[in-house]
Design a protein around this motif. Structure first.
Motif, short mmCIF file in Angstrom:
data_model
loop_
_atom_site.label_atom_id
_atom_site.label_comp_id
_atom_site.label_asym_id
_atom_site.label_seq_id
_atom_site.Cartn_x
_atom_site.Cartn_y
_atom_site.Cartn_z
N GLU A 175 -3.46 1.75 0.23
CA GLU A 175 -2.35 0.95 0.09
C GLU A 175 -3.10 -0.45 1.02
OE1 GLU A 175 0.07 0.84 -1.69
OE2 GLU A 175 -0.34 2.96 -2.36
N PHE A 176 -3.42 -0.17 1.99
CA PHE A 176 -3.94 -1.50 2.79
C PHE A 176 -5.39 -1.70 3.11
CE2 PHE A 176 0.08 0.32 4.49
CZ PHE A 176 0.94 -0.56 3.69
N PRO B 75 4.34 -7.38 9.06
CA PRO B 75 2.73 -7.32 9.30
C PRO B 75 1.75 -6.12 9.34
CG PRO B 75 4.17 -8.15 11.31
CD PRO B 75 4.90 -7.76 10.24
N LEU B 76 0.92 -6.29 8.95
CA LEU B 76 -0.10 -4.89 9.30
C LEU B 76 -0.63 -5.04 10.44
CD1 LEU B 76 -1.03 -2.31 7.73
CD2 LEU B 76 -3.26 -3.52 7.10
N SER B 77 -0.48 -3.92 11.58
CA SER B 77 -0.79 -4.21 12.73
C SER B 77 -2.20 -2.98 12.94
CB SER B 77 0.07 -3.91 13.80
OG SER B 77 0.35 -2.44 13.75
N SER C 122 17.07 -1.59 15.25
CA SER C 122 16.50 -1.00 16.31
C SER C 122 15.69 -2.01 17.19
CB SER C 122 15.70 0.20 16.19
OG SER C 122 16.58 1.20 15.84
N GLU C 123 15.65 -2.03 18.38
CA GLU C 123 14.94 -2.84 19.27
C GLU C 123 13.56 -2.43 19.17
OE1 GLU C 123 18.33 -3.61 22.96
OE2 GLU C 123 16.26 -2.44 23.35
N GLY C 124 12.59 -3.24 19.56
CA GLY C 124 11.09 -3.34 19.59
C GLY C 124 10.46 -3.95 18.53
N ARG C 125 9.13 -4.07 18.61
CA ARG C 125 8.34 -4.82 17.58
C ARG C 125 7.86 -3.92 16.45
NH1 ARG C 125 3.42 -7.72 19.10
NH2 ARG C 125 2.44 -5.73 19.49
N PHE C 126 8.12 -4.49 15.33
CA PHE C 126 7.38 -3.86 14.05
C PHE C 126 6.09 -3.40 14.27
CE2 PHE C 126 5.59 -3.70 9.81
CZ PHE C 126 6.30 -2.89 9.12
N GLU C 127 5.47 -4.29 14.69
CA GLU C 127 3.87 -4.02 14.91
C GLU C 127 3.49 -3.00 15.69
OE1 GLU C 127 4.83 -8.62 14.66
OE2 GLU C 127 5.50 -6.84 15.52
N ASP C 128 4.37 -2.41 16.55
CA ASP C 128 4.25 -1.33 17.32
C ASP C 128 4.48 -0.20 16.54
OD1 ASP C 128 3.24 -2.83 19.67
OD2 ASP C 128 5.26 -2.98 20.09
N PRO D 87 -6.15 -5.79 9.37
CA PRO D 87 -5.04 -5.55 10.29
C PRO D 87 -5.09 -6.97 11.24
CG PRO D 87 -6.51 -3.78 10.02
CD PRO D 87 -7.16 -5.31 9.19
N ASP D 88 -3.69 -7.14 11.58
CA ASP D 88 -3.18 -8.20 12.71
C ASP D 88 -3.41 -9.42 11.99
OD1 ASP D 88 -2.94 -6.39 14.45
OD2 ASP D 88 -4.89 -6.27 15.19
N ALA D 89 -3.85 -9.67 10.88
CA ALA D 89 -3.79 -10.95 10.14
C ALA D 89 -3.13 -10.80 8.74
CB ALA D 89 -5.36 -11.17 9.47
N GLY D 90 -2.99 -9.80 8.06
CA GLY D 90 -2.43 -9.79 6.76
C GLY D 90 -1.00 -9.13 6.92
N SER D 91 -0.30 -8.48 5.76
CA SER D 91 0.99 -8.00 5.73
C SER D 91 0.92 -6.79 4.80
CB SER D 91 2.24 -8.97 5.31
OG SER D 91 2.23 -10.20 6.11
#
Length: 243
Positions: A139-140, A157-159, A69-75, A145-149
Motif C-alpha cells: 500500500e505504501f 501522514p505516513l510515519s 482520542s488524544e495522541g498523535r496520529f503519527e504515533d 515515511p515522514d514526508a508523504g501521506s
C-alpha cells in the motif's frame, strides 16, 4: 461496567469510546478499528448496535491518535494499539467476560494482544490483517515515511513509526499459533485492501477452537447488506462460548 468513566492509556492520553448497554451484566464486547479509522466506522456501529440489541454490552473504541482520542496520529501503530487495548482491559472488572472484535489492523492488534493476555476470553477478526509487512509494502511502498501521506490523505501522514512497527512485526502467524481463546474470523472475498488469504493463513496457523466465514462479494469494510450476517455470526459465536 464501563459507562461514562474516563479511560486513559498508559501514556495518559484519553481514549474516546461509545458504550452500548446490554442485558448481559457479565460480558463486554470491545470493538477496534483499522488503519485511518475510528470507532464510528459504519460497520462497527451497526455491529455494536446489533449485538447490544441481542443483550451484549459493547464498547466501541478509537485508538490513540485516531478519531476523538488524544495522541498523535503519527504515533499510531499496532504496538501502540496493543498498549491501548491493555489499558482498556485494565478498566474492566475482573468478573466480566471480555470479547474483542478487531477490524483490519485492529484485527492484528487483537491477535497479538490475545496471544499474551487471557483477559480476552473470545476473539473475532473482521478482515483481519495478518501479513503486516506485506501490507506496508503493497500500500505504501512508493510513499516516503515522514514526508508523504496514506492514500494521499493529508490528515493521515505516513510515519516511520508506523512503517517500522509493521515491518518489525512482519506477520502475526506466531501469535495466531499462541492464541488459546475461541477465534472467529470473517472476511469478504472481494477485499482489495487486506486479501482474504490473510485470514486463511491465520486460520491455518491457529490451533484453538476456530471458525472462518468467507462472505462472497464483500469488500474490506463489508457492505450494509452484510451487517445482519456479521451480527448473527458474532452473536452465535459469543453465545456458544460465553453461555
Amino acid at each position: 461496567m464501563i459507562t461514562e468513566a474516563e479511560i486513559r492509556n498508559r501514556a495518559g492520553e484519553r481514549i474516546d469510546f461509545t458504550f452500548h448497554p446490554g442485558s448481559r451484566a457479565d460480558a463486554l464486547v470491545m470493538l477496534g478499528h483499522g488503519v485511518t479509522g475510528n470507532k464510528d466506522r459504519p460497520h462497527l456501529v451497526a455491529l455494536a448496535e446489533g449485538l447490544a440489541h441481542r443483550g451484549w454490552p459493547c464498547l466501541r473504541i478509537s485508538f490513540s491518535g485516531n478519531g476523538e482520542s488524544e495522541g498523535r496520529f503519527e504515533d499510531s501503530c499496532i504496538t501502540r494499539g496493543i498498549s491501548d487495548l491493555q489499558s482498556l482491559l485494565d478498566a474492566v472488572p475482573d468478573t466480566a467476560k471480555v470479547a474483542y472484535v478487531g477490524h483490519s489492523m485492529g484485527g492484528a492488534t487483537g491477535v497479538l494482544t490475545a496471544a499474551r493476555d487471557l483477559r480476552i476470553r473470545a476473539l473475532v477478526s473482521l478482515a483481519g490483517m495478518t501479513h503486516t509487512a506485506d501490507f506496508v509494502r503493497r500500500e505504501f511502498g512508493q510513499v516516503a515515511p515522514d514526508a508523504g501521506s496514506m492514500w494521499d490523505e493529508p490528515d493521515c501522514p505516513l510515519s516511520s513509526i508506523f512503517v517500522n512497527d509493521l515491518n518489525a512485526i512482519g506477520d502475526t502467524l506466531s501469535a495466531a499459533e499462541a492464541v488459546t481463546q475461541p477465534w472467529l474470523l470473517i472476511h469478504g472475498d472481494a477485499d482489495d485492501l487486506v486479501p482474504i488469504q490473510d485470514s486463511r493463513d491465520a486460520f491455518e496457523a491457529a490451533l484453538c477452537e476456530k471458525q472462518l466465514i468467507e462472505i462472497s462479494g464483500s469488500g474490506h469494510s463489508f457492505d450494509p447488506a452484510n451487517y445482519p450476517q456479521l451480527v448473527e455470526a458474532v452473536d452465535r459465536w459469543l453465545t456458544t462460548w460465553f453461555d
